[in-house]
Design a protein around this motif. Structure first.
Motif, PDB file in Angstrom:
ATOM      1  N   ASP A   1       0.820  -1.200   0.000  1.00  0.00           N
ATOM      2  CA  ASP A   1       0.000   0.000   0.000  1.00  0.00           C
ATOM      3  C   ASP A   1       0.858   1.256   0.000  1.00  0.00           C
ATOM      4  OD1 ASP A   1      -3.028   0.046   0.221  1.00  0.00           O
ATOM      5  OD2 ASP A   1      -2.434   1.784   1.439  1.00  0.00           O
ATOM      6  N   ILE A   2       1.985   1.194   0.700  1.00  0.00           N
ATOM      7  CA  ILE A   2       2.836   2.382   0.790  1.00  0.00           C
ATOM      8  C   ILE A   2       3.840   2.453  -0.359  1.00  0.00           C
ATOM      9  CG2 ILE A   2       4.648   3.478   2.185  1.00  0.00           C
ATOM     10  CD1 ILE A   2       3.124   2.595   4.652  1.00  0.00           C
TER      11      ILE A   2
ATOM     12  N   ARG B   1       0.177   7.999   2.860  1.00  0.00           N
ATOM     13  CA  ARG B   1      -0.496   7.834   1.568  1.00  0.00           C
ATOM     14  C   ARG B   1      -0.728   9.185   0.911  1.00  0.00           C
ATOM     15  NH1 ARG B   1      -5.422   4.120   3.338  1.00  0.00           N
ATOM     16  NH2 ARG B   1      -5.116   2.560   1.741  1.00  0.00           N
TER      17      ARG B   1
END
Lengths: 322, 355, 284
Positions: free
Chosen positions: A244-245, C242
């Protein structure tokens, strides 16, 4: 925690039986708070997710607990999902192999140092092992960013900026970085317990250094390798934070895909089915490890403990030790 | 042992662990002030017997009395006995003093009484000055003394010792044997100790109970056990011996299977199968043809000679059987391999053992 | 095997091993080191060193969202550690010492939360809370995800970890010590209180430290079971990363790093008391 034996002063099987019953009750009492907690907050959720995997997704994205079907499991066969599972398996395998290749010589080096040096080096391994995993992934993200220090360095050296972030390479680096210590520690344990006189015996029996390693050291540390592989493969396969990162759209892995089903996509039954699949896969991996580990030095650690009253009934073999 | 109240009285005690019978219907009475050894190979049930006296295991059947009081099902904290455990089981998180005090404190003894008794016990085992150390800072011998003091400070009526010297090296073990005997004389209570070492049992105890496969085979003084073993197992387990198969010819003679007729007292009827136990050091080696008038003999040929320093062991082939002869205190070796010899012994040196 | 082991490796191989080992150490430490260094960067541009400054720490700690996240993290970690220490130790003792109905089932189940991936544990608990709330809400109260659901979830996995660590300790426990205590007139409870508990205490403490670390580390499960206002620090960091890298994040990360290292050193000091290095790793 001896049982309160207040039975009549005549010896006999009945008194023994009463003591055993009292002990059983005591054990149950001791275990029940924790067991109950696990039942509510682990076993029931595990059951629920299984139930959900057979439920229906309504057009509004809600989950209807009716119209039971296996659609979600059938959906796993879709090309996209098969691709995601395949990519996850491939990246996890790659990570595991890299961890063995990087970690084995590393662990070997540490395990063959003198005792005091070894203790210090081991602490140096333990620190990243225990350090906040998210922070460590962030450190990689920070280092590899297109405007991060690594890129700046390469630019100032005249190699130009590099774009490694959001590629499978970045994810692999991140996973190896995250899970390498999981491999090193069991390898270290196996190597540290290694009886080096066996290698010396091999050398004495005309084996070259390399032969002695392949024929003696490596097989004897196999249990450590297998344990390390499971410890690396399992979390990398289900990894969510690292891809995800560090990953981009092209490196969607099963962990992120499951998360997506419960968030934006709102397809809980599909997410549930994938979770069930993941859990089963992990259990199989762990079971395989345990089977191959038993008999080897650390997997086969004898479970029979010291003798004591009460356990003798079920473990006659260890009860008598005159 | 029946006239006075026995210190420990075991009556028909059996202990089963599931299907396994660890102790099989034992009867035993141990006298007040006696130094008693339970001897047998590992797995024979001797430790289980000791643990039942201590209350750490409960008998499946039978009765157990300590000074006349039924204790079969009583928990260990309500028995007037204390144990010296095999590996001492010293509490590693407590000092020597805290270890020794433990039992007294558990019984609510404190203040000057506590201090006095601890000082007395540490003095008795010569541990004064070590009170503040922890068990891991002590040598094996010192740990053993702490274990003894920790048990004796409670003034038990019976002290149980589970392989008390097993963890010590040979020299220390011999020293501690003497010390334990002296200690027992000093405190005057009953010591029951478990060992698999027959020499230790012979050297230390007043009486020995030999156990095998859960059964108590023979109880007697060391001399009785050694000289008049009640069974083939006992004869073989205690010391070295030559076992010769035989059958009873008459009340005073036994015929060996090899054919020779020897003088020996047999208690079983004529024609019954027996074994003759001949201790290697109780037989003599003579040149062939010079047999003694008294006693019995066997003819044979020297097969092998082993030099042990303090003794020489000859292996003599007498027909189909092989006899070991141990000669001590002799200068030189009067016999060589191949010599024709006669193995002779005094009447009474051979023990006839029922099958 | 205490000395340097020379087992038949050539000089070149030995030198190669040493070089490799230090390359791996560099790989493990350089990223962290760079991260820490840049947390003290006065410049707001992440790739240019603009001098030493504590500026970003100040900004991070003045940020209410961050301080609230720190508070939530600490509360959750403390609560879940204490509860799981008690429950996990009890389960470990019961499994080690007693035979009772359901023992086998419990023995198998207690290891599952360790084995299954975070993401599945997270969605399991999310589904569970959703269903539980639906059920409870039908009686009136309106429950939502919050700090208590996060704590409840952390306890669910921490019980297992504490249990495993304590059991490893119990495995090596010399049961004759308890028999000795009982022989010396201690009752069952006194034996537990004076002998068993003090001797397994290092294991219980190590389990507690592990629970604390895991609770402070957890991102995935917390992200799924926390509600607005109950964001933990890792969840905050995760969602910030993010959105992009900021020097503030470096500062927070450095603080988290310091906390983890303090915990490692604490637990190592604890285990040093008696365990050998191999036992340490076995426990993990």
């Amino acid at each position: 925690m001896g049982p309160a034996r207040r039975s009549p002063p005549t010896a006999g099987a009945a008194g023994e039986e009463a003591a055993a019953v009292a002990r059983r009750r005591q054990g149950m009492l001791l275990a029940s708070p924790g067991a109950l907690y696990l039942l509510i907050f682990f076993v029931v959720p595990l059951g629920l997710i299984t139930v959900y995997s057979f439920a229906t997704r309504t057009s509004t994205g809600r989950t209807a607990l009716s119209g039971w079907n296996v659609e979600s499991y059938r959906a796993i066969g879709d090309d996209i999902i098969v691709g995601i599972i395949g990519r996850s398996a491939w990246l996890a395998t790659l990570t595991t192999v890299l961890c063995v290749v990087v970690g084995y010589p590393f662990a070997y080096y540490i395990a063959t140092r003198p005792r005091h040096v070894r203790a210090v080096l081991l602490v140096l391994v333990m620190i990243p092992f225990w350090t906040n995993a998210l922070v460590r992934v962030f450190a990689i993200r920070f280092l590899l960013g297109s405007n991060g220090p690594a890129s700046a360095l390469s630019e100032s050296l005249g190699f130009g900026t590099f774009r490694i972030l959001f590629t499978p390479t970045a994810v692999t680096i991140g996973m190896v970085y995250s899970f390498l210590t999981f491999m090193v520690l069991p390898l270290y344990v196996a190597l540290e317990r290694m009886d080096w006189s066996l290698t010396e015996a091999a050398r004495d029996l005309y084996a070259s250094g390399a032969k002695a390693f392949w024929k003696v050291t490596l097989p004897l540390t196999r249990s450590g390798i297998v344990a390390g592989c499971v410890l690396v493969f399992v979390p990398s396969f289900g990894s969510y934070v690292v891809p995800d990162i560090l990953g981009g759209a092209k490196t969607l892995l099963i962990g992120s895909y499951i998360a997506r089903q419960f968030r934006d996509a709102r397809n809980w039954p599909l997410g549930a089915a994938l979770s069930v699949l993941l859990i089963v896969a992990m259990l199989v991996a762990v079971a395989l490890n345990q089977r191959s580990g038993s008999g080897a030095e650390d997997g086969g650690r004898p479970r029979g403990r010291r003798r004591g009253p009460g356990r003798g009934v079920a473990e006659p073999a260890t009860a008598e030790a005159s | 042992m029946t006239e006075a109240v026995a210190a420990v009285e075991i009556e028909g005690v059996t202990k089963r662990f599931g299907e396994v019978v660890a102790v099989d219907d034992i009867d035993l009475a141990i006298g007040d002030g006696e130094f008693f050894a339970l001897l047998g190979p590992s797995g024979c049930g001797k430790t289980t017997t000791l643990r039942m006296i201590a209350g750490l295991d409960l008998p499946t059947e039978g009765r157990l009395r300590i000074f006349g009081e039924e204790v079969g099902m009583a928990p260990p904290d309500r028995r007037p006995v204390n144990t010296v455990f095999q590996a001492y089981a010293l509490f590693p998180h407590m000092t020597v003093r805290q270890n020794i005090e433990f039992g007294l404190r558990m019984r609510g003894i404190k203040g000057p009484e506590l201090g006095r008794r601890v000082a007395e016990a540490t003095g008795m085992v010569r541990l004064a000055g070590m009170e503040e150390r922890r068990p891991d800072q002590l040598s094996g011998g010192q740990q053993q003394r702490v274990a003894l003091a920790r048990a004796l400070v409670n003034q038990p009526k019976v002290l149980l010792l589970d392989e008390p010297l097993g963890a010590l090296d040979l020299k220390l073990r011999q020293e501690m044997q003497q010390e334990l005997k002296a200690l027992q004389r000093e405190v005057g209570i009953t010591f029951v100790f478990v060992t698999h070492d027959q020499e230790e049992a012979l050297a230390m105890s007043e009486r020995i109970g030999v156990m095998s496969e859960g059964r108590l085979l023979q109880v007697g003084t060391p001399r009785e056990i050694y000289d008049r073993p009640a069974s083939r197992f006992v004869a073989d387990f205690i010391g070295r011996t030559n076992i010769l198969e035989a059958s009873v010819e008459s009340a005073g003679t036994v015929r060996l299977d090899s054919g020779a007729l020897i003088d020996a007292e047999a208690s079983t009827p004529e024609g019954s199968r027996v074994a003759v136990s001949l201790r290697p050091e109780r037989v003599r080696l003579q040149p062939r043809g010079t047999a003694a008038a008294e006693g019995a003999s066997l003819d044979g040929e020297v097969r092998d000679i082993t030099y042990l320093g303090h003794a020489v062991v000859y292996e003599v082939a007498a027909g189909p059987v092989s006899v070991e002869v141990r000669v001590e205190g002799e200068v030189g070796e009067p016999f060589a391999a191949g010599d024709e010899v006669t193995v002779a012994w005094d009447r009474g040196a051979a023990a006839v053992v029922a099958d | 095997m205490s000395g340097v082991v020379e087992v038949g490796l050539g000089r070149r191989t030995r030198r190669g091993l040493a070089v490799w080992a230090w390359v791996v150490f560099a790989f493990l430490y350089v990223p962290i080191f760079v991260l820490v260094v840049f947390s003290f960067n006065a410049s707001s541009r992440v790739n240019i060193w603009g001098g030493f400054s504590f500026q970003w720490y100040g900004e991070a700690l003045r940020n209410d969202v961050i301080t609230s996240a720190i508070r939530v993290s600490l509360i959750v970690a403390l609560v879940s550690t204490v509860v799981s220490m008690v429950l996990g130790t009890a389960v470990a003792l019961a499994l080690d010492r007693y035979r009772f109905r359901g023992r086998r089932a419990l023995d198998g189940t207690v290891y599952l939360p360790i084995v299954i991936p975070d993401i599945t544990m997270a969605v399991m608990l999310l589904v569970f809370f959703a269903e539980a709330f639906k059920f409870i809400d039908s009686f009136g109260p309106r429950l939502t995800l919050g700090i208590s659901t996060v704590a409840l979830s952390h306890i669910a996995f921490n019980i297992s970890f504490v249990c495993v660590v304590v059991r490893a300790r119990l495995d090596q426990f010399d049961r004759t010590l308890e028999e000795a205590a009982r022989d010396l007139y201690a009752t069952g409870w006194q034996t537990f209180r004076r002998v068993t508990l003090p001797l397994i205490m290092p294991g219980v403490a190590a389990g507690g430290l592990l629970a604390l670390t895991l609770s402070l580390d957890d991102v995935v499960i917390s992200a799924f079971v926390s509600g607005p206002g109950s964001t933990t620090l890792p969840v905050y960091v995760f969602s910030s990363i993010r959105r992009g890298v900021t020097p503030e994040l470096n500062a927070i990360s450095t603080l988290m790093l310091a906390a983890s290292i303090a915990l490692v050193l604490g637990s190592l000091a604890l285990q040093r008391r008696r365990a050998s290095a191999s036992q340490q790793t076995q426990v993990l």
